[in-house]
Scaffold this motif. Structure first.
Motif, mmCIF file in Angstrom:
data_model
loop_
_atom_site.group_PDB
_atom_site.id
_atom_site.type_symbol
_atom_site.label_atom_id
_atom_site.label_comp_id
_atom_site.label_asym_id
_atom_site.label_seq_id
_atom_site.Cartn_x
_atom_site.Cartn_y
_atom_site.Cartn_z
ATOM 1 N N ALA A 70 0.844 -1.192 0.000
ATOM 2 C CA ALA A 70 0.000 0.000 0.000
ATOM 3 C C ALA A 70 0.883 1.247 0.000
ATOM 4 O O ALA A 70 1.730 1.408 0.881
ATOM 5 C CB ALA A 70 -0.927 0.002 1.215
ATOM 6 N N THR A 121 -8.025 9.933 -5.232
ATOM 7 C CA THR A 121 -8.257 10.143 -3.804
ATOM 8 C C THR A 121 -9.739 10.381 -3.552
ATOM 9 O O THR A 121 -10.494 10.744 -4.466
ATOM 10 C CB THR A 121 -7.458 11.352 -3.274
ATOM 11 N N SER A 130 -4.732 2.547 -1.731
ATOM 12 C CA SER A 130 -4.329 2.023 -0.418
ATOM 13 C C SER A 130 -5.532 1.488 0.343
ATOM 14 O O SER A 130 -5.448 0.447 1.000
ATOM 15 C CB SER A 130 -3.638 3.124 0.399
ATOM 16 N N ARG A 131 -6.661 2.157 0.240
ATOM 17 C CA ARG A 131 -7.863 1.707 0.943
ATOM 18 C C ARG A 131 -8.417 0.427 0.322
ATOM 19 O O ARG A 131 -8.928 -0.438 1.030
ATOM 20 C CB ARG A 131 -8.906 2.816 0.955
ATOM 21 N N ALA A 167 -10.972 0.828 6.284
ATOM 22 C CA ALA A 167 -11.082 0.603 4.844
ATOM 23 C C ALA A 167 -11.803 -0.715 4.584
ATOM 24 O O ALA A 167 -11.297 -1.790 4.903
ATOM 25 C CB ALA A 167 -9.687 0.586 4.208
ATOM 26 N N ASP A 190 -0.921 5.453 3.933
ATOM 27 C CA ASP A 190 -1.739 5.048 5.069
ATOM 28 C C ASP A 190 -3.210 5.134 4.645
ATOM 29 O O ASP A 190 -3.651 6.188 4.160
ATOM 30 C CB ASP A 190 -1.479 5.989 6.248
ATOM 31 N N PRO A 191 -3.983 4.051 4.798
ATOM 32 C CA PRO A 191 -5.361 4.063 4.286
ATOM 33 C C PRO A 191 -6.294 5.030 5.009
ATOM 34 O O PRO A 191 -7.351 5.364 4.475
ATOM 35 C CB PRO A 191 -5.819 2.612 4.484
ATOM 36 N N ARG A 247 -7.915 10.772 1.038
ATOM 37 C CA ARG A 247 -7.259 9.480 1.283
ATOM 38 C C ARG A 247 -7.020 8.754 -0.036
ATOM 39 O O ARG A 247 -7.842 8.829 -0.954
ATOM 40 C CB ARG A 247 -8.121 8.618 2.215
ATOM 41 N N ASP A 248 -5.918 8.028 -0.114
ATOM 42 C CA ASP A 248 -5.561 7.298 -1.319
ATOM 43 C C ASP A 248 -6.478 6.094 -1.504
ATOM 44 O O ASP A 248 -6.526 5.196 -0.656
ATOM 45 C CB ASP A 248 -4.098 6.841 -1.232
ATOM 46 N N HIS A 253 -1.384 9.044 -7.436
ATOM 47 C CA HIS A 253 -2.460 8.262 -6.813
ATOM 48 C C HIS A 253 -3.156 7.483 -7.937
ATOM 49 O O HIS A 253 -4.030 8.018 -8.624
ATOM 50 C CB HIS A 253 -3.455 9.169 -6.089
ATOM 51 N N TRP A 302 -6.040 -2.418 1.605
ATOM 52 C CA TRP A 302 -6.311 -2.772 2.995
ATOM 53 C C TRP A 302 -7.712 -3.348 3.163
ATOM 54 O O TRP A 302 -7.949 -4.184 4.035
ATOM 55 C CB TRP A 302 -6.129 -1.546 3.894
#
Length: 274
Positions: A35, A59, A68-69, A225, A38-39, A64-65, A55, A72
């Motif tokens: 990732a 986002t 990454s979410r 997430a 940070d989610p 928030r990305d 990204h 996770w």
């Protein structure tokens, strides 16, 4: 391993389904390593950014990305799909085995309990239990364990009723084997094929159900997430920031497709038809 490779060669969809599930598992296990962000980290200056090199999935409305979410979120949704069927499978298998083997008043009592549960719509009963226990993943698993075992119990009971009249079961009884041995070493292993196939298709329904319950706010709670939560959060921006809902939605579809393909292939291998 060679036998599995042969089956995959005969059924390429089995290999594709296993690849999807294995990929989701690897993503979930390696989430801290792969990732990029940070989610749950919020960056107000990066709100609603479209997909870019910085990204890849864009986002969300909190900066928030999304990638990454999504990564996770694989951990939570795999838990939902797996644990959401494991507990009902174990409970339903035990109850169905007892009902089918002993019959009589044991079967009558257990079947009446099943009739009572089936009298209520599944989703309504699930939502009622979760509303009583409070929102959260733990409440979802408890509700699934209390309601989802019914289908497994009926499947196993029907198989046990047929198998206990077969010659091998009668021979085991005439040899003086204990009831426990006959049930769990002779009847149950032969009765599990249908349930094992149903587990895979049920995992699809549980995954979608978990995402739906999170979507309406009774499942996983923000800012954790989870794909259903992400779809719900992006609903208000679907026309202006489509990536917030599309990418987690695709993740749900791909994981469900993987379970479905493996379930169909297992049905063919085990000779189980709907």
């Amino acid at each position: 391993m060679s036998a599995l490779a042969m089956q995959i060669g005969r059924q390429p969809m089995l290999g594709f389904g296993l690849a999807l599930l294995a990929g989701a598992l690897l993503v979930a296990l390696a989430a801290p390593l792969i990732a990029p962000f940070d989610p749950v980290f919020q960056d107000g200056a990066m709100r609603l950014q479209p997909p870019s090199l910085a990204h890849l999935f864009g986002t969300d409305n909190f900066g928030r990305d999304v990638l990454s979410r999504v990564i996770w979120g694989a951990r939570i949704d795999l838990q939902i799909a797996v644990l959401g069927v494991v507990f009902p499978f174990l409970i339903g298998t035990a109850i169905g085995t007892l009902a089918g083997f002993f019959g009589g008043w044991v079967d009558a009592v257990l079947m009446r309990i099943i009739d009572v549960i089936l009298a209520f719509p599944f989703l309504v009963l699930m939502l009622s239990i979760i509303a009583i226990l409070g929102p959260g993943l733990k409440s979802f698993f408890i509700a699934m364990a209390l309601v989802g075992w019914v289908s497994y119990a009926r499947l196993i009971r029907a198989q046990i009723l047929v198998l206990k009249t077969q010659d091998f079961a009668v021979a085991a009884e005439s040899l003086g084997f204990s009831r426990m041995r006959i049930m769990f070493r002779h009847l149950l292993p032969n009765a599990l094929a249908g349930s094992l196939v149903f587990v895979m298709s049920d995992a699809v329904l549980v995954l979608l159900g978990g995402a739906a319950i999170s979507y309406i706010g009774l499942g996983v709670q923000p800012p954790v997430a989870e794909w259903g939560v992400m779809v719900a959060e992006g609903q208000a921006f679907v026309t202006t920031a489509w990536w917030i809902t599309v990418f987690p939605g695709l993740a749900i579809v791909l994981l469900a497709f993987g379970f479905s393909l493996v379930g169909d292939a297992l049905g063919d291998l085990l000779g189980v038809r709907e």
